[in-house]
Design a protein around this motif. Structure first.
Motif, mmCIF file in Angstrom:
data_model
loop_
_atom_site.group_PDB
_atom_site.id
_atom_site.type_symbol
_atom_site.label_atom_id
_atom_site.label_comp_id
_atom_site.label_asym_id
_atom_site.label_seq_id
_atom_site.Cartn_x
_atom_site.Cartn_y
_atom_site.Cartn_z
ATOM 1 N N GLN A 235 0.795 -1.224 0.000
ATOM 2 C CA GLN A 235 0.000 0.000 0.000
ATOM 3 C C GLN A 235 0.828 1.275 0.000
ATOM 4 O OE1 GLN A 235 -3.544 0.407 -0.154
ATOM 5 N NE2 GLN A 235 -3.153 -1.622 -0.968
ATOM 6 N N LYS A 236 2.133 1.177 0.283
ATOM 7 C CA LYS A 236 2.982 2.357 0.390
ATOM 8 C C LYS A 236 4.355 2.018 -0.191
ATOM 9 C CE LYS A 236 4.832 5.440 3.924
ATOM 10 N NZ LYS A 236 4.992 5.611 5.370
ATOM 11 N N PHE A 237 4.776 2.785 -1.197
ATOM 12 C CA PHE A 237 6.021 2.480 -1.895
ATOM 13 C C PHE A 237 6.932 3.689 -2.011
ATOM 14 C CE2 PHE A 237 3.095 -0.727 -3.377
ATOM 15 C CZ PHE A 237 3.867 -1.867 -3.402
ATOM 16 N N LYS A 238 8.227 3.410 -2.025
ATOM 17 C CA LYS A 238 9.240 4.374 -2.434
ATOM 18 C C LYS A 238 9.812 3.831 -3.733
ATOM 19 C CE LYS A 238 10.365 6.105 2.126
ATOM 20 N NZ LYS A 238 11.385 6.234 3.188
ATOM 21 N N VAL A 239 9.892 4.698 -4.747
ATOM 22 C CA VAL A 239 10.305 4.253 -6.080
ATOM 23 C C VAL A 239 11.422 5.143 -6.606
ATOM 24 C CG1 VAL A 239 9.527 3.872 -8.450
ATOM 25 C CG2 VAL A 239 7.970 3.394 -6.552
ATOM 26 N N LEU A 240 12.482 4.489 -7.067
ATOM 27 C CA LEU A 240 13.625 5.153 -7.682
ATOM 28 C C LEU A 240 13.579 4.932 -9.188
ATOM 29 C CD1 LEU A 240 16.594 6.318 -7.676
ATOM 30 C CD2 LEU A 240 17.321 3.926 -7.461
ATOM 31 N N VAL A 241 13.799 6.011 -9.949
ATOM 32 C CA VAL A 241 13.894 5.891 -11.406
ATOM 33 C C VAL A 241 15.087 6.741 -11.858
ATOM 34 C CG1 VAL A 241 12.735 6.188 -13.622
ATOM 35 C CG2 VAL A 241 11.385 5.655 -11.585
ATOM 36 N N VAL A 242 16.045 6.106 -12.516
ATOM 37 C CA VAL A 242 17.210 6.804 -13.062
ATOM 38 C C VAL A 242 17.212 6.577 -14.570
ATOM 39 C CG1 VAL A 242 19.715 7.044 -13.028
ATOM 40 C CG2 VAL A 242 18.512 6.369 -10.927
ATOM 41 N N THR A 243 17.105 7.668 -15.326
ATOM 42 C CA THR A 243 17.103 7.575 -16.787
ATOM 43 C C THR A 243 17.538 8.906 -17.386
ATOM 44 O OG1 THR A 243 15.764 7.236 -18.768
ATOM 45 C CG2 THR A 243 14.613 8.093 -16.855
ATOM 46 N N ASP A 244 18.265 8.843 -18.469
ATOM 47 C CA ASP A 244 18.649 10.069 -19.157
ATOM 48 C C ASP A 244 17.481 10.658 -19.947
ATOM 49 O OD1 ASP A 244 21.169 10.242 -18.082
ATOM 50 O OD2 ASP A 244 22.118 9.108 -19.688
ATOM 51 N N LYS B 228 -0.015 4.547 -13.599
ATOM 52 C CA LYS B 228 -1.345 5.029 -13.215
ATOM 53 C C LYS B 228 -2.253 3.916 -12.692
ATOM 54 C CE LYS B 228 -3.224 5.628 -17.590
ATOM 55 N NZ LYS B 228 -3.720 6.451 -18.658
ATOM 56 N N GLU B 229 -2.190 2.731 -13.264
ATOM 57 C CA GLU B 229 -3.017 1.619 -12.782
ATOM 58 C C GLU B 229 -2.611 1.244 -11.349
ATOM 59 O OE1 GLU B 229 -4.010 -3.054 -13.805
ATOM 60 O OE2 GLU B 229 -2.804 -1.906 -15.200
ATOM 61 N N GLU B 230 -1.317 1.137 -11.114
ATOM 62 C CA GLU B 230 -0.819 0.751 -9.789
ATOM 63 C C GLU B 230 -1.092 1.836 -8.754
ATOM 64 O OE1 GLU B 230 0.854 -1.826 -12.732
ATOM 65 O OE2 GLU B 230 0.785 0.347 -12.676
ATOM 66 N N ILE B 231 -0.917 3.101 -9.138
ATOM 67 C CA ILE B 231 -1.142 4.207 -8.206
ATOM 68 C C ILE B 231 -2.602 4.227 -7.750
ATOM 69 C CG2 ILE B 231 -1.248 6.729 -8.054
ATOM 70 C CD1 ILE B 231 1.405 6.758 -9.661
ATOM 71 N N GLY B 232 -3.514 3.844 -8.631
ATOM 72 C CA GLY B 232 -4.923 3.788 -8.265
ATOM 73 C C GLY B 232 -5.242 2.697 -7.256
ATOM 74 N N MET B 233 -4.293 1.790 -7.040
ATOM 75 C CA MET B 233 -4.533 0.646 -6.147
ATOM 76 C C MET B 233 -3.768 0.748 -4.825
ATOM 77 S SD MET B 233 -4.161 -2.082 -9.274
ATOM 78 C CE MET B 233 -3.864 -3.481 -8.251
ATOM 79 N N ILE B 234 -2.965 1.804 -4.658
ATOM 80 C CA ILE B 234 -2.157 1.914 -3.444
ATOM 81 C C ILE B 234 -2.516 3.184 -2.679
ATOM 82 C CG2 ILE B 234 -0.275 0.560 -4.414
ATOM 83 C CD1 ILE B 234 1.256 3.146 -4.908
ATOM 84 N N HIS B 235 -1.957 3.309 -1.481
ATOM 85 C CA HIS B 235 -2.253 4.457 -0.622
ATOM 86 C C HIS B 235 -1.267 5.603 -0.856
ATOM 87 C CE1 HIS B 235 -3.488 6.738 2.862
ATOM 88 N NE2 HIS B 235 -2.232 6.746 3.280
#
Length: 104
Positions: free
Chosen positions: A43-52, A71-78
């Motif tokens: 229900q609660k995530f920290k997400v790292l994204v590294v891209t040029d 967007k699909e996943e964000i709609g399912m989490i807190h």
């Protein structure tokens, strides 16, 4: 019914796979998702994204790109916390910022 429950569960692997498959993040260098839920319930995530692909892009736009991909996943989490870097930023101080974020 068990398969439906699995399909609805957001996991770090699901988030990472979705980011890796995204055309918007084609130059993806690294990504990591951490389930910060006390119960491990996704229900609660920290997400790292590294891209040029983020080069020259302000932080808000970077977050919008990631939010669109997830967007699909964000709609399912807190809650979700995003850390977004270019490869240069990741090498300069991003790794330390990500470690500090995960340790919070």
């Amino acid at each position: 019914a068990a398969a439906d429950a699995d399909a609805a569960l957001v996991t770090p692997a699901r988030i990472e796979d979705k980011l890796k498959a995204s055309a918007a993040l084609a130059e993806l260098i690294t990504t990591e998702a951490v389930d910060e839920s006390n119960c491990g319930c996704g229900q609660k995530f920290k997400v790292l994204v590294v891209t040029d692909a983020f080069d020259g892009m302000p932080p808000l736009k970077r977050h919008r790109v990631v939010n669109e991909v997830l967007k699909e996943e964000i709609g399912m989490i807190h809650a979700i916390t995003l850390k977004t870097f270019t490869q240069k930023q990741w090498g300069a101080n991003g790794q330390a910022q990500w470690k500090a974020c995960k340790d919070e």
